[in-house]
Design an enzyme around this catalytic site. Structure first.
Site, PDB file in Angstrom:
ATOM      1  N   GLU A  81      43.655  41.915   9.213  1.00 31.60           N
ATOM      2  CA  GLU A  81      43.021  41.673  10.047  1.00 31.60           C
ATOM      3  C   GLU A  81      41.470  41.793   9.799  1.00 31.60           C
ATOM      4  O   GLU A  81      40.592  42.481  10.732  1.00 31.60           O
ATOM      5  CB  GLU A  81      43.444  42.188  11.688  1.00 31.60           C
ATOM      6  CG  GLU A  81      44.537  41.213  11.786  1.00 31.60           C
ATOM      7  CD  GLU A  81      45.032  41.962  13.063  1.00 31.60           C
ATOM      8  OE1 GLU A  81      43.893  43.171  13.604  1.00 31.60           O
ATOM      9  OE2 GLU A  81      46.170  41.793  14.243  1.00 31.60           O
ATOM     10  N   GLU A  94      52.013  38.139  11.834  1.00 29.72           N
ATOM     11  CA  GLU A  94      51.837  39.053  13.472  1.00 29.72           C
ATOM     12  C   GLU A  94      52.322  37.408  14.418  1.00 29.72           C
ATOM     13  O   GLU A  94      51.659  37.117  14.378  1.00 29.72           O
ATOM     14  CB  GLU A  94      51.220  39.802  13.873  1.00 29.72           C
ATOM     15  CG  GLU A  94      50.843  40.921  12.757  1.00 29.72           C
ATOM     16  CD  GLU A  94      49.917  41.576  13.521  1.00 29.72           C
ATOM     17  OE1 GLU A  94      49.458  42.137  14.249  1.00 29.72           O
ATOM     18  OE2 GLU A  94      49.692  43.102  12.576  1.00 29.72           O
TER      19      GLU A  94
END
Length: 407
Positions: free
Chosen positions: A188, A306
């Site tokens: 991220e 995820e």
């Protein structure tokens, strides 16, 4: 140790080494001071990136452990054991993602040297999954550089230097491991807490990705054809970030790394709605259509590292969500991995489905919905009755200082 015992042990190790060589596994983990042989596969099967991604299937995250601050148990989770990972594999999950924080484990910040004991601990947990014939993903997770997407040239230089150093060391340590070990270059990446970004930031993330990818390939060995995951900005599935992703090389053994807690109001927001709607289904379908248009249809595989839905007293809706999500992902050849931080109760970021302390699935139907969507799940083992939460479940007592990243 007596002379006869030494001779017997030497003969055992020699025999184990010969067997390992015959079946194509590395003997690096066979030790002369133990009768336990822990060998890993060094086999490269010649599969394409898309073939590997499609084969990864249903996955599970070892969240809030090796990426926690200071040490593996600092965020309240127990030390990871092989028995834990065995339970995940026995249930039918084919892929294990191990988030790893490295910058709390440098011995020399001037060149970002990783502590050798910590590297071996990461390897130990990696081998838990590989011993169960799982795919295993390791990454750079929650390092400070994750938030240093910047137009400042000196910041960019620092991030590239650190990523290059980290991945050169990791790639060298694991260079003989086979293609069931996968590298995800960053988690991220973004500019501080700017989750929207802009074109400049998207391009900088692409450059960071390329720096890490090039470092991995430069080491050689099996890294020359290992699958490498490159994230979008924030690893987001939002359309601007998806279309801002670029592969800056002609490397065909890469895939796009996506994290997608969608529909966000249902899946992530603790105060969001807790029932499944047609609009939720359509939002999810639109996301996969976008991923298909930008990547899959162009031969670029995607890995959803995820996803998940937080607990809001809506177990049946979460089971339904998990099955629909995984079924859509499978239809595009995309593996998806549930984020499990071992946190349960009500509200935001309560994604735990497997109790690592008790060694059982709290929400086994969610696990089965994901696994069965890929059609390769094992028969469901018995699990304890699903509890009816009456509030937050205490995972540990005492003082915690996991301020920024704990989930």
């Amino acid at each position: 140790m007596t002379e006869n015992k030494q001779k017997l042990l030497k003969r055992f190790v020699s025999g184990a080494t010969a067997v390992a060589a015959a079946v194509g596994i590395s003997t690096a983990m066979i030790s002369s001071d133990t009768t336990t042989v822990s060998a890993y596969s060094s086999k490269m099967r010649g599969m394409s990136a898309a073939e590997i991604a499609a084969d990864m299937g249903a996955g599970w995250n070892l969240g809030n452990s090796l990426e926690s601050e200071n040490n593996e148990t600092y965020w309240g989770n127990p030390k990871t054991t092989k028995a834990m990972i065995d339970k995940i594999a026995d249930r039918g999950f084919k892929t294990l993602r191990i988030p790893v924080r490295w910058d709390d484990n440098y011995t020399d910040w001037s060149n970002y040297t990783i502590n050798s004991d910590y590297m071996r601990r990461v390897e130990e947990v990696v081998n838990y999954g590989l011993d169960d014939n799982m795919y295993v993903i390791i990454n750079v997770h929650h390092n400070d550089l994750q938030k240093w997407v910047s137009t400042d040239s000196s910041t960019q230089w620092r991030v590239k230097s650190e990523l290059s150093s980290i991945w050169t060391q990791i790639a060298d340590h694991f260079k003989d491991y086979g293609d069931k070990l996968i590298f995800e270059v960053n988690n991220e990446p973004r500019c501080d807490e700017d989750w929207g970004g802009n074109t400049d930031y998207y391009n900088i993330v692409n450059e960071y990705n390329e720096t890490a990818r090039a470092a991995i390939r430069s080491v050689g060995g099996n890294n020359s054809r290992r699958l490498v995951l490159l994230p979008t900005y924030c690893a987001s599935a939002d359309s601007p970030k998806v279309w801002g992703w670029k592969n800056l090389s002609n490397d065909d053994m890469v895939a796009v790394s996506i994290h997608a807690y969608k529909p966000f109001d249902f899946a992530y927001e603790g105060n969001g709605h807790n029932y499944w709607t047609d609009d939720d289904y359509n939002e999810l379908q639109n996301m996969f259509n976008d991923l298909n248009s930008a990547f899959i249809s162009k031969g670029i595989p995607v890995v959803i590292g995820e996803f998940g839905a937080t607990e809001k007293g809506n177990y049946e809706a979460r089971v339904k969500y998990a099955g629909i999500y995984a079924s859509m992902a499978k239809s595009y050849g995309i593996p998806c991995l549930w984020w499990d931080n071992n946190v349960t109760g009500y509200g935001g970021e309560k994604f735990g489905i497997y109790d690592r302390n008790g060694g059982y699935f709290i929400y086994g139907d969610i696990a089965d919905a994901i696994i069965n969507a890929y059609g390769k799940g094992s028969p469901n083992p018995p699990t304890p009755p699903t509890p009816t939460p009456t509030g937050d479940i205490t995972l540990f007592s005492g003082k915690s200082s996991a301020k920024k990243w704990a989930q």
